[in-house]
Motif scaffolding. Structure first.
Motif, PDB file in Angstrom:
ATOM      1  N   GLY A 161       0.106  -0.347  -7.116  1.00 56.06           N
ATOM      2  CA  GLY A 161       1.353   0.136  -6.246  1.00 56.06           C
ATOM      3  C   GLY A 161       1.900  -1.726  -4.596  1.00 56.06           C
ATOM      4  O   GLY A 161       2.309  -2.128  -4.671  1.00 56.06           O
ATOM      5  N   PHE A 177      -3.497   3.214  -8.845  1.00 52.06           N
ATOM      6  CA  PHE A 177      -3.024   3.649  -7.253  1.00 52.06           C
ATOM      7  C   PHE A 177      -4.301   3.327  -6.620  1.00 52.06           C
ATOM      8  O   PHE A 177      -4.843   4.723  -6.616  1.00 52.06           O
ATOM      9  CB  PHE A 177      -1.768   4.334  -7.226  1.00 52.06           C
ATOM     10  CG  PHE A 177      -0.567   4.126  -8.145  1.00 52.06           C
ATOM     11  CD1 PHE A 177       0.482   2.771  -7.097  1.00 52.06           C
ATOM     12  CD2 PHE A 177      -0.328   4.604  -9.116  1.00 52.06           C
ATOM     13  CE1 PHE A 177       1.602   3.347  -8.012  1.00 52.06           C
ATOM     14  CE2 PHE A 177       1.099   4.804  -9.584  1.00 52.06           C
ATOM     15  CZ  PHE A 177       2.032   4.193 -10.041  1.00 52.06           C
ATOM     16  N   CYS A 214      -2.005   3.661  -1.399  1.00 55.30           N
ATOM     17  CA  CYS A 214      -0.585   3.373  -1.980  1.00 55.30           C
ATOM     18  C   CYS A 214       0.146   4.782  -2.926  1.00 55.30           C
ATOM     19  O   CYS A 214       0.989   5.885  -3.033  1.00 55.30           O
ATOM     20  CB  CYS A 214      -0.809   2.660  -2.853  1.00 55.30           C
ATOM     21  SG  CYS A 214      -0.261   1.265  -3.071  1.00 55.30           S
ATOM     22  N   LYS A 215      -1.559   6.073  -3.433  1.00 59.56           N
ATOM     23  CA  LYS A 215      -1.231   7.323  -3.536  1.00 59.56           C
ATOM     24  C   LYS A 215      -0.796   7.618  -2.305  1.00 59.56           C
ATOM     25  O   LYS A 215       0.201   8.636  -2.890  1.00 59.56           O
ATOM     26  CB  LYS A 215      -2.665   7.234  -4.363  1.00 59.56           C
ATOM     27  CG  LYS A 215      -2.957   8.822  -5.305  1.00 59.56           C
ATOM     28  CD  LYS A 215      -4.358   9.219  -5.549  1.00 59.56           C
ATOM     29  CE  LYS A 215      -5.687   8.515  -4.776  1.00 59.56           C
ATOM     30  NZ  LYS A 215      -6.660   8.954  -5.159  1.00 59.56           N
ATOM     31  N   ARG A 272       3.006   7.438  -2.260  1.00 59.91           N
ATOM     32  CA  ARG A 272       3.551   8.350  -3.351  1.00 59.91           C
ATOM     33  C   ARG A 272       3.723   9.442  -2.946  1.00 59.91           C
ATOM     34  O   ARG A 272       4.503   9.890  -3.110  1.00 59.91           O
ATOM     35  CB  ARG A 272       3.117   7.046  -4.523  1.00 59.91           C
ATOM     36  CG  ARG A 272       3.146   6.409  -4.914  1.00 59.91           C
ATOM     37  CD  ARG A 272       2.460   6.227  -6.196  1.00 59.91           C
ATOM     38  NE  ARG A 272       3.093   7.122  -7.124  1.00 59.91           N
ATOM     39  CZ  ARG A 272       3.315   7.131  -8.700  1.00 59.91           C
ATOM     40  NH1 ARG A 272       4.188   6.136  -8.353  1.00 59.91           N
ATOM     41  NH2 ARG A 272       3.139   8.152  -9.253  1.00 59.91           N
ATOM     42  N   SER A 319       6.723   9.395  -0.186  1.00 60.84           N
ATOM     43  CA  SER A 319       8.004   9.552  -0.361  1.00 60.84           C
ATOM     44  C   SER A 319       8.476  10.980  -1.604  1.00 60.84           C
ATOM     45  O   SER A 319       9.402  11.079  -1.825  1.00 60.84           O
ATOM     46  CB  SER A 319       7.858   8.537  -1.382  1.00 60.84           C
ATOM     47  OG  SER A 319       7.560   8.328  -2.570  1.00 60.84           O
ATOM     48  N   GLN A 320       7.756  11.506  -2.243  1.00 61.87           N
ATOM     49  CA  GLN A 320       8.030  12.276  -3.425  1.00 61.87           C
ATOM     50  C   GLN A 320       8.204  13.695  -2.419  1.00 61.87           C
ATOM     51  O   GLN A 320       9.259  14.527  -3.237  1.00 61.87           O
ATOM     52  CB  GLN A 320       6.822  12.847  -4.496  1.00 61.87           C
ATOM     53  CG  GLN A 320       6.633  11.524  -4.847  1.00 61.87           C
ATOM     54  CD  GLN A 320       5.693  11.454  -6.070  1.00 61.87           C
ATOM     55  OE1 GLN A 320       5.269  12.427  -6.090  1.00 61.87           O
ATOM     56  NE2 GLN A 320       5.454  10.750  -7.267  1.00 61.87           N
TER      57      GLN A 320
END
Length: 153
Positions: A103, A140, A144-145, A148, A151-152
């Motif tokens: 990321g 990640f 960043c994990k 993510r 954002s999902q």
């Protein structure tokens, strides 16, 4: 007791003599800056630091110097899969592997004796004697994990 930087400078001077190369103030400056910088560094980043100290040193000189440092076994090249070559100290530094975030690009140096032993055992099982290796583990980082996951949603 000789400190690591003095030992590295001595090794580099011997390398230059052995290969009948000149010892120059420009090479000394680049070496000093590289040795003081412990993190992974690109040739461009090193050049930016060098030119602030001596604007007469060109980018090609920095690239050539990094090649010499690798040839002298004082530096190692790394490409973490992003097509950017980075350099780090080799002399008097323990071998380590790298965790790399896909990321943000954050890199963590890791040493694990169990992994090193496993790699040596695998090599022996196949009749190899390891001389060196590089291992990159991609994933990640926590930040960043989490990004993510958000954002999902």
């Amino acid at each position: 007791m000789v400190n690591s930087m003095d030992a590295e400078k001595k090794i580099f001077k011997k390398y230059l003599v052995k290969h009948e190369m000149r010892h120059t103030p420009q090479r000394d400056l680049i070496l000093d800056i590289f040795l003081k910088h412990e993190e992974h560094i690109t040739a461009e980043e090193l050049y930016e630091i060098v030119k602030k100290k001596d604007s007469s040193i060109g980018q090609a000189t920095v690239y050539r110097m990094l090649k010499l440092l690798c040839d002298a076994d004082l530096a190692m090249e790394f490409d973490f899969g992003d097509c950017v070559t980075r350099y780090e100290h080799k002399f008097n530094h323990l071998h380590h592997d790298h965790l790399i975030c896909r990321g943000c690009g954050k890199t963590v140096e890791v040493f694990d004796s169990a992994i090193e032993e496993l790699q040596n055992n695998i090599a022996k099982r196949h009749g190899y004697e390891l001389t060196d290796h590089k291992m990159y583990l991609y994933g990640f980082c926590d930040k960043c994990k989490k990004n993510r996951l958000h954002s999902q949603k």
